[in-house]
Write an enzyme that holds these catalytic residues in place. Structure first.
Site, PDB file in Angstrom:
ATOM      1  N   ARG A 175      -4.876 -81.632  25.659  1.00 19.08           N
ATOM      2  CA  ARG A 175      -6.066 -80.908  25.279  1.00 19.08           C
ATOM      3  C   ARG A 175      -6.373 -79.943  26.180  1.00 19.08           C
ATOM      4  NH1 ARG A 175      -9.528 -82.898  22.034  1.00 19.08           N
ATOM      5  NH2 ARG A 175      -8.899 -85.023  22.333  1.00 19.08           N
ATOM      6  N   ASP A 186      -2.578 -73.151  12.729  1.00 17.68           N
ATOM      7  CA  ASP A 186      -2.471 -73.601  14.280  1.00 17.68           C
ATOM      8  C   ASP A 186      -1.203 -72.949  14.952  1.00 17.68           C
ATOM      9  OD1 ASP A 186      -4.778 -74.827  13.977  1.00 17.68           O
ATOM     10  OD2 ASP A 186      -3.894 -76.798  14.706  1.00 17.68           O
ATOM     11  N   ASP A 229       0.634 -74.364  17.258  1.00 15.52           N
ATOM     12  CA  ASP A 229       1.750 -75.286  17.795  1.00 15.52           C
ATOM     13  C   ASP A 229       2.370 -75.966  16.676  1.00 15.52           C
ATOM     14  OD1 ASP A 229      -0.339 -76.853  16.801  1.00 15.52           O
ATOM     15  OD2 ASP A 229      -1.156 -77.223  19.033  1.00 15.52           O
ATOM     16  N   GLU A 258     -14.441 -78.603  12.495  1.00 13.98           N
ATOM     17  CA  GLU A 258     -14.651 -77.330  11.641  1.00 13.98           C
ATOM     18  C   GLU A 258     -13.731 -77.371  10.302  1.00 13.98           C
ATOM     19  OE1 GLU A 258     -12.462 -77.741  13.954  1.00 13.98           O
ATOM     20  OE2 GLU A 258     -10.691 -76.925  13.317  1.00 13.98           O
ATOM     21  N   ASP A 259     -12.446 -78.156  10.550  1.00 12.81           N
ATOM     22  CA  ASP A 259     -11.611 -78.388   9.445  1.00 12.81           C
ATOM     23  C   ASP A 259     -12.161 -79.258   8.086  1.00 12.81           C
ATOM     24  OD1 ASP A 259     -11.342 -80.353  11.102  1.00 12.81           O
ATOM     25  OD2 ASP A 259      -9.347 -80.490  11.306  1.00 12.81           O
ATOM     26  N   MET A 314       5.031 -80.529  15.732  1.00 16.91           N
ATOM     27  CA  MET A 314       3.707 -80.082  16.661  1.00 16.91           C
ATOM     28  C   MET A 314       4.367 -80.004  18.079  1.00 16.91           C
ATOM     29  SD  MET A 314      -0.025 -80.603  17.162  1.00 16.91           S
ATOM     30  CE  MET A 314      -0.147 -81.907  18.426  1.00 16.91           C
ATOM     31  N   HIS A 356       1.478 -80.856  23.327  1.00 16.24           N
ATOM     32  CA  HIS A 356       0.674 -80.261  24.359  1.00 16.24           C
ATOM     33  C   HIS A 356      -0.628 -81.044  24.702  1.00 16.24           C
ATOM     34  CE1 HIS A 356      -2.654 -79.702  21.268  1.00 16.24           C
ATOM     35  NE2 HIS A 356      -1.771 -79.681  20.640  1.00 16.24           N
ATOM     36  N   TRP A 367     -13.552 -78.803  20.290  1.00  9.87           N
ATOM     37  CA  TRP A 367     -12.385 -79.416  19.209  1.00  9.87           C
ATOM     38  C   TRP A 367     -13.119 -80.136  18.202  1.00  9.87           C
ATOM     39  CZ3 TRP A 367     -11.200 -84.321  17.516  1.00  9.87           C
ATOM     40  CH2 TRP A 367      -9.896 -84.151  16.784  1.00  9.87           C
TER      41      TRP A 367
END
Ligand code: UDH
Ligand code: MN
Length: 321
Positions: free
Chosen positions: A268, A171, A173, A236-237, A263, A266, A233
């Site tokens: 969404r 990722d 971030d 998938e993981d 992180m 941020h 979102w």
């Protein structure tokens, strides 16, 4: 230009089984190509062949580091601090790295996060004495974001540059806080984010496999990569975790004090709304993994740019729900 599927010749044998001579031939032929651009000379490659292997734990590791995110940081500053990185790549001069590691970063509209990540990741990876390359896979357009498919693209495209041993799916971030969190692959897939500042440094849930993961070229190929069907979102993981478990592999993690990330704050993103269909998709993994993944990853490759600090791959996906 539309591309499909993966060439199969990259995937023979385990990491250690790739013959050294073959490595050398591959490096030398790459050296000639790169040498033309004035970045890496043939001599550097011949010299590399004579080096001893790097130690399994680098003497340059600092342990826990304090991360500072300067508001007015520029790309030029980060470039100036990393003069030994060319076209997103670096190899240690003092020894022969144990693995060639590609860092794949899915990206859209997160330029500031990317800058901070590059600022921290380059010195971090160099302290780990890795032979590495950073790839940013950018999704063009404003369709729903598809993190997993971008990472499949990254894997397929990066293998056109180098027979990478190990892939870090990262990722944009998440910034690692501890140098002992080694960015390399082991005999089982690895989840590198045990905790992040925003969750009180605790694992989000048992089985969480998101954020930053490390899979060898063979491990990722064996599970046919990520599913291409997660738009927006989430999910998938978990899908990748199920693929890994279906292949009787077992996820490992660093110790909690080592697997720590900051992180960058941020909200969404627009275009990455929660995928409400994710639970349905997760129920189908055992049935569809063979046909949905690297083997079926279609995309329109818009550009590949070799910037000083990273390779930027821009793609467009022609279908989404
Ligand atoms: N990403 C982008 N651009 C986007 C969406 C996602 O670059 O528009 C990439 C980026 O690498 C990011 C990753 O996909 O780190 C994962 O997306 P995310 O960071 O949005 O996911 P995370 O789970 O956040 O961190 C979920 C939304 C946060 C809502 C906070 C309210 N509590
Ligand atoms: Mn995030």
């Amino acid at each position: 230009m539309a591309r499909r599927g993966a060439a199969s010749n990259y995937f023979v044998g385990a990491i250690q089984e790739v013959p050294k001579a073959k490595d050398l031939v591959a490096s030398l032929s790459k050296g000639v190509v790169l040498g033309k651009k004035g970045t890496v000379t043939d001599e550097a490659f011949v010299e590399k062949a004579r080096l001893d292997n790097c130690p399994s734990v680098s003497p340059h590791l600092k342990g826990q580091t304090k991360l500072v995110f300067k508001p007015d940081l520029t790309l030029e500053e980060v470039q100036a601090k990393n003069p030994k990185v060319h076209r997103g790549r670096y190899r240690p001069e003092e020894c022969r790295a144990l693995q060639r590691v590609a860092i794949l970063i899915p990206h859209r509209h997160r330029e500031k996060h990317l800058l901070y990540l590059l600022e921290h990741l380059h010195p971090f990876l160099q302290r780990q004495q890795l032979d590495y390359g950073i790839y940013v896979i950018h999704q063009a357009g404003s369709k729903k974001f598809n993190r997993a498919k971008l990472l499949n693209v990254g894997y397929l495209e990066a293998l056109k540059d180098e027979i990478w041993d190990c892939f870090i799916f990262h990722d944009v971030d998440l910034v690692p806080e501890n140098d002992l969190n080694l960015y390399r692959c082991e005999d089982q897939p690895r989840h590198l984010v045990v905790g992040r500042n925003s969750t009180g440094y605790r694992l989000r849930y048992s089985g969480y496999f998101g954020g930053v993961t490390a899979l060898s070229r063979e491990q990722f190929f064996k599970v046919n990569g990520f599913s291409n069907n997660y738009w927006g979102w989430g999910g998938e993981d978990d899908d990748l975790r199920l693929r890994v478990e279906l292949h009787r592999m077992k996820i490992t993690r660093p110790l909690p004090e080592v697997g720590k990330y900051t992180m960058i704050f941020h909200k969404r993103d627009q275009g990455n709304e929660v995928n409400i269909g994710r639970m349905n998709l997760l129920h189908q993994v055992s049935r569809v993994w063979r046909t949905d993944g690297l083997s079926s990853c279609g995309y329109k490759l818009l550009s590949v740019n070799y910037n000083p600090l990273y390779v930027n791959i821009t793609v467009d996906f022609w279908s989404d729900p």
